[in-house]
Design an enzyme around this catalytic site. Structure first.
Site, PDB file in Angstrom:
ATOM      1  CB  SER A 331      38.350  43.828  39.868  1.00 49.13           C
ATOM      2  OG  SER A 331      38.654  42.922  38.845  1.00 49.13           O
ATOM      3  CG  HIS A 425      39.540  43.852  34.102  1.00 47.80           C
ATOM      4  ND1 HIS A 425      40.008  42.574  33.900  1.00 47.80           N
ATOM      5  CD2 HIS A 425      39.849  44.161  35.375  1.00 47.80           C
ATOM      6  CE1 HIS A 425      40.565  42.125  35.006  1.00 47.80           C
ATOM      7  NE2 HIS A 425      40.492  43.074  35.920  1.00 47.80           N
TER       8      HIS A 425
END
Length: 495
Positions: A331, A425
């Protein structure tokens, strides 16, 4: 919505093609008399189009308003060419057609009175139901009836996108507008729940219009050519999207992933390098790396699509690769460079002190820069020139790694992770697993996060527990590497 999910945001709003805006002069321009005429037209439209709230006893017996009334609103709205015009109409709708506060007060008093009297439960329950009914804003009825029109849900998605844009530009503000946005978001969340979403996989043989939309919607790692597109749906790669049952084949949220032998630490290896072979060898696939997720419709911001998509894709992958057990993201860290520059600027104003680096680090960096650490480093980070010096890159690795770990783990907004990708997340139950130095050497990666990227790892047996701990007690589950870097930050830095 930049930075949500793995960079979850709308890159561009796909046209809804519901009702074309009719040709004609721009309504908001011109002298005050024209503007006044438009305002009167808006008030007349809303008076006619927004259905009145039936009395409680007739709530299920009152016929729905004529479809033409809702269609008039859609048509009028479609004819407003300027963002300011649409914002004005939405503001008038929010302020003038919300909850009847007098009714709410009356019903609330009734409930309070019954709670202090010995009454049958049915009487109290009915009083509470009357209160719930009074709390429904009047414009909700308009949205509900518009949703039944052909293309009505798509229109409401566009309308909410306009509302979010108007709020961001401060064209319309206030608690009534925020309340209407929340009501509309709630309705869209119901209409776009997982039961109404179709999971579709993209391959090189998918329709050209789908490939085009996937390419245009890629918000995290933009595609520059059809060669890029072919690679990202080819061997050792997967691309999935959700479409709605009312618009099959039209992507709402798109997820890209790589099938690898280990958890990836560099994005260029995924988006630039070619796979080892044209034929997938299942025994070489040990991990699934989610490296991009993009929302295509700004009006669906905040609707829980990304979370649903990751869960559905994991199930799909487990069917295709029963042995697959490692799931992780790679990410971006949007906002880290901006945060770091802000900290450097604050410390520069505080008598020029530098409390971000150990003494030996400050000395080495100062020697390389040939000047005060804070001011010189600020200029270099702003221009991205620092990556041209291998010596400086090596000197900055340790301090920037621990600073980034603190930014992700320690910087909070209302108790939750400040970074939107981390928050996404962690809500899903992932573990903040590994920071990767120089993982994204692209201009965007250097500009937004000093080249750093992070893996959020999904241990499927623990995601529910981790999610509950984060959402409930705001506890972040992190690996030893991340916690060690945080401890180093706390030892060497003073913020």
């Amino acid at each position: 919505m930049r930075g949500l999910g793995l960079g979850l945001r709308a890159r561009r709003l796909l046209p809804l093609r519901l009702l074309p805006r009719p040709p004609g002069p721009r309504l908001w321009s011109g002298p005050a008399a024209v503007a006044g005429a438009l305002e009167r037209a808006m008030d007349e439209l809303l008076r006619r189009a927004v259905p009145a709230t039936p009395v409680y006893e007739l709530r299920e017996k009152t016929p729905a308003p004529a479809a033409g009334q809702c269609a008039d609103f859609v048509s009028f709205y479609g004819g407003l060419a300027e963002a300011a015009e649409r914002a004005e109409l939405l503001g008038r709708l929010a302020r003038g057609f919300g909850v009847d506060h007098g009714q709410v007060a009356e019903q609330s008093a009734g409930v309070l009175q019954l709670r202090h009297q010995p009454r049958e439960a049915a009487v109290l329950l009915q009083a509470e139901d009357r209160l719930r009914y009074a709390l429904v804003p009047r414009y909700r009825g308009l949205f509900h009836h518009i949703s039944k029109l052909d293309g009505g849900v798509r229109f409401l998605v566009r309308l909410r996108a306009d509302l979010l844009e108007a709020q961001a530009l401060k064209l319309v503000e206030g608690p009534h507008v925020r309340e209407m946005n929340g009501v509309l978001k709630g309705m869209l969340s119901e209409w776009f729940s997982s039961a109404f979403l179709n999971l579709e996989r993209v391959t090189w043989h998918s329709p050209c219009e789908v490939l085009q939309k996937i390419s245009e919607s890629e918000a995290v790692h933009p595609m520059k050519s059809w060669t890029d597109m072919k690679q990202r749906v080819g061997p050792y790669r997967r691309c999935y999207f959700f479409s709605h049952c009312s618009t099959p084949g039209e992507p709402l949220v798109v997820l890209h992933l790589a099938l690898t032998s280990e958890i990836s630490s560099n994005i260029q290896a995924i988006v630039k390098e070619h796979p080892p072979s044209e034929t997938e060898e299942k025994n070489k696939i040990a991990a699934a790396i989610f490296y991009s997720i993009s929302l295509t419709q700004q009006g669906l911001q905040g609707v829980e699509l990304g979370t649903f998509l990751i869960k559905r894709v994991i199930k799909e992958l487990q069917k295709e690769f029963p042995h697959l057990g490692t799931f992780s993201s790679l990410s971006p860290i949007p906002g880290f460079t901006k945060w770091l520059l802000g900290v450097l600027n604050a410390q520069a104003k505080d008598h020029g002190r530098s409390e971000l680096f150990a003494e030996s680090e400050s000395k080495e960096i100062s020697e390389i820069l040939g000047g005060p650490v804070n001011e010189t480093l600020k200029a270099l980070l702003s221009s991205n020139e620092w990556v041209q010096s291998e010596r400086l890159v090596r000197a900055l690795q340790a301090p920037l790694m621990r600073l980034c770990a603190w930014y992700l783990y320690g910087e909070k907004h209302r108790g939750y992770a400040l970074n939107p990708v981390a928050n996404f997340h962690l809500q899903n139950g992932a573990v903040m697993w590994r920071l990767n130095w120089m993982a994204d050497a692209s201009l965007r990666g250097i500009s937004s996060s000093c080249g750093l990227m992070v893996n959020y790892r999904y241990y499927l047996e623990d995601t529910a527990i981790n999610s509950t701990a984060y959402l409930g007690s705001k506890t972040i589950k992190a690996s030893e590497q991340v916690l060690s870097l945080v401890a180093q930050f706390q030892k060497n830095s003073k913020l």
